[in-house]
Design a protein around this motif. Structure first.
Motif, mmCIF file in Angstrom:
data_model
loop_
_atom_site.group_PDB
_atom_site.id
_atom_site.type_symbol
_atom_site.label_atom_id
_atom_site.label_comp_id
_atom_site.label_asym_id
_atom_site.label_seq_id
_atom_site.Cartn_x
_atom_site.Cartn_y
_atom_site.Cartn_z
ATOM 1 N N TYR A 124 -5.948 35.664 38.916
ATOM 2 C CA TYR A 124 -4.426 36.285 39.177
ATOM 3 C C TYR A 124 -3.245 34.697 38.233
ATOM 4 O O TYR A 124 -3.017 36.433 37.121
ATOM 5 N N LYS A 125 -3.534 34.512 37.710
ATOM 6 C CA LYS A 125 -2.803 33.265 36.775
ATOM 7 C C LYS A 125 -3.363 33.762 35.934
ATOM 8 O O LYS A 125 -2.504 33.681 34.954
ATOM 9 N N CYS A 179 -4.709 36.747 34.191
ATOM 10 C CA CYS A 179 -4.492 37.969 33.968
ATOM 11 C C CYS A 179 -2.498 37.703 33.631
ATOM 12 O O CYS A 179 -2.135 38.657 32.902
ATOM 13 N N LEU A 180 -1.862 37.617 34.526
ATOM 14 C CA LEU A 180 -0.259 37.078 33.867
ATOM 15 C C LEU A 180 -0.475 36.519 33.221
ATOM 16 O O LEU A 180 0.654 36.909 32.275
ATOM 17 N N TYR A 181 -0.932 35.613 32.695
ATOM 18 C CA TYR A 181 -0.616 34.614 31.452
ATOM 19 C C TYR A 181 -1.507 35.765 29.946
ATOM 20 O O TYR A 181 -0.767 35.542 29.121
ATOM 21 N N ASN A 213 -0.645 43.385 34.052
ATOM 22 C CA ASN A 213 0.336 43.668 34.466
ATOM 23 C C ASN A 213 -0.075 43.695 35.858
ATOM 24 O O ASN A 213 -0.293 44.799 37.197
ATOM 25 N N SER A 251 -0.691 42.664 40.378
ATOM 26 C CA SER A 251 0.740 43.346 40.551
ATOM 27 C C SER A 251 0.495 42.434 42.339
ATOM 28 O O SER A 251 1.571 42.275 43.363
#
Lengths: 364, 356
Positions: A176-177, A179-181, A185, A187
């Motif tokens: 999760y982190k 991918c955000l980094y 996108n 969600s």
């Protein structure tokens, strides 16, 4: 292995302007991700400024040995969550030296559909719910399951917490982190009904970027499971019997659907999808017949149905969309091993470009 | 082991001007790397400013016990990725006290070839693709392979991702950054066709520096596998049977080849290499006959061939070179355990100096 980690985490920006670019592509099976890295003289943020590259297609079932070069065209850049700094991940697609997309290159056709003026005008949005199963490396049995046996029946595991209900959260949370980094996108995430199964969602993404983002998210997930020593499976029905399968529900809307009166556009679109049910199913993932049985929150593979808040239908319209008279709908048919370039572009093609009634009129 | 790492990672620049220099050389087998460290009074960036040193050659099969001193001449400096700060790695070559290169010192002859005026004028560039295999420490069986058994056949591993397809990436990725930090011109990495096998590329490097950079990259790799508890192998055919071997494909170009009309210079050069195939093969690495079988993307060791985009030939010319009418070519014959000083200088000698 902390000394190794010190080296892996070296911040090179202090010593050099050079960056490392990891070029990623899809191999001959249509589901196997491949990648290799190269050094570039400085930071790059625009994919068109990245050099084309090539790889040995004879080693990935995509070219013969006597003429093995396959060309990589960079299409999208993401930040590299593993190398960090100015280093990047590059999503690519594959072409012959003559400039033709190779047969396994599904992005090329999707990009054509997404640049059709009617499609551009409708600004199609996608929210994809990618499910997957984590397997123990040597037995290929799901993570957390006793080897040679089964866990208790489904019930406690959906969004569950606790050592006896949730298996592999460190992989899911680091993904999760990461991918955000990277700039994906992403969600949300949740633990799924079958123990050892998880889901992440990507979106809303416009047009072709939905496919790029899902493939990069899949790549990051496989890199993370590699670190964790766990095998990643996108099989749509990893364990036969009374255990949920894994899907890639695709939520979809166009500009017209999102505007007032959109609910009628949605209903017409669903009708058109119903007329091409067989064609879509054929492109929605291998082995889907093992998953779409009509049980375990799926619709039978041979039947097309839709309903409001109905998880047993092929297509589900949310209550909030029904209430507001506009919004989006969810195609629940795609399997977890679907190709997002194919599914997203096919939904756009069928609902926006394809005109079944015009053909009928011409025949009159 | 965190307290030990704290000490290893101490930043000495706060307390002293002194630096540590790790002198590296090649031992008696021609493939065994050796090194030892010394303290110097302050930072050094010019190899000619470094003191010569010596070592016990009787312990590396390079000198007799009664006359064991071998002299180390510093030739190239790199940043030390392990000690960091102002500490350095120093690539050296070995001489007798009288000043003659030892028989195992291949750099000396290569340096002579690379200072020949014809060679200097042609500015030879090298891109070397170093393949290697990682082995489990106690069994010497490849990393990721089940002990006493085999993994599934080749197919999924080339550039593969995932716990069942990629073994040892932490070694490869730390090596990539460590080499960039050190100042090695590492241009890329990829997972290879055989599981547990990897490749890194160094280049383009000019003349003698190609050899220096490959040796330093090999040294850094062996230091990293040492940390990881994994054994590094440069054997050209580590596992017999339907498993790829390991090579050191050497990409090469000269100024003439890179200029307009270069494709003709390339073809002439390949012709000359064909006339000296046997001589090159005998210098291209021990055990290469187990690897160059004509299968697994190699050309048979007794046959010289070349082709565009043909991975089954001795020499491959890329499509982009063919298209542009100039560029470079790839000698696919060298084994992973070749000596880059020998291979690079021999290619330059045959194609530039030798006139049949």
């Amino acid at each position: 292995m902390s000394l190794l980690n010190d080296l892996i985490n070296l911040n090179l920006s202090e010593t050099t302007k050079k960056i490392i670019a990891e070029y990623i592509w899809i191999g001959g099976s249509g589901m196997d991700l491949r990648s290799k890295a190269r050094t570039l003289p400085g930071p790059v943020t625009d994919p068109s400024k990245l050099p084309k590259w090539n790889y040995d297609g004879s080693s990935t079932d995509q070219a013969p040995g006597e003429d093995s070069e396959v060309i990589l065209y960079p299409q999208a850049i993401f930040k590299d969550p593993f190398r960090k700094g100015n280093n990047i991940l590059v999503m690519c697609d594959a072409y012959t030296p003559a400039g033709e997309p190779i047969p396994t290159n599904k992005r090329f056709n999707a990009a054509k559909i997404f640049s059709h003026p009617d499609v551009v005008a409708e600004e199609p949005w996608y929210g994809i719910e990618q499910e997957y199963t984590l397997l123990q490396k040597d037995t290929k049995w799901p993570v957390g399951w006793p080897v040679g046996g089964f866990p208790g029946p489904q019930g406690p595991y959906y969004c569950g917490v606790g050592a006896d209900k949730s298996f592999g959260r460190d992989i899911v949370d680091s993904h999760y982190k990461a991918c955000l980094y990277a700039g994906v996108n992403i969600s949300g995430i949740n633990g799924e009904v079958m123990p050892g199964q998880w889901e992440f969602q990507v979106g809303p993404s416009v047009g072709i970027s939905a496919g790029d983002q899902i493939w990069i998210a899949r790549y990051i997930l496989e890199r993370i499971t590699e670190i964790a020593g766990v095998v990643l499976s996108f099989d749509p029905k990893p364990i036969p019997g009374d255990w949920n399968g894994a899907g890639a529900h695709t939520n979809y809307s166009t500009k017209s659907m999102r505007n007032d009166g959109g609910i009628d556009v949605i209903k017409k679109a669903i009708e058109k999808l119903g007329l091409r049910h067989k064609e879509h199913i054929a492109a929605y993932g291998e082995g889907n017949e093992r998953r779409l049985t009509g049980r375990h929150e799926t619709a039978d593979i041979n039947t097309f149905s839709w309903g409001v808040a109905n998880r047993g239908a092929s297509i589900r319209v949310g209550r909030d969309t029904e209430k507001a008279g506009k919004g989006y709908f969810e195609d629940r048919r795609p399997a977890s091993n679907m190709d997002p370039y194919v599914v997203t572009s096919m939904i756009a093609e069928t609902t926006i470009i394809w005109k079944p009634w015009e053909a009928t009129n011409w025949n009159m």
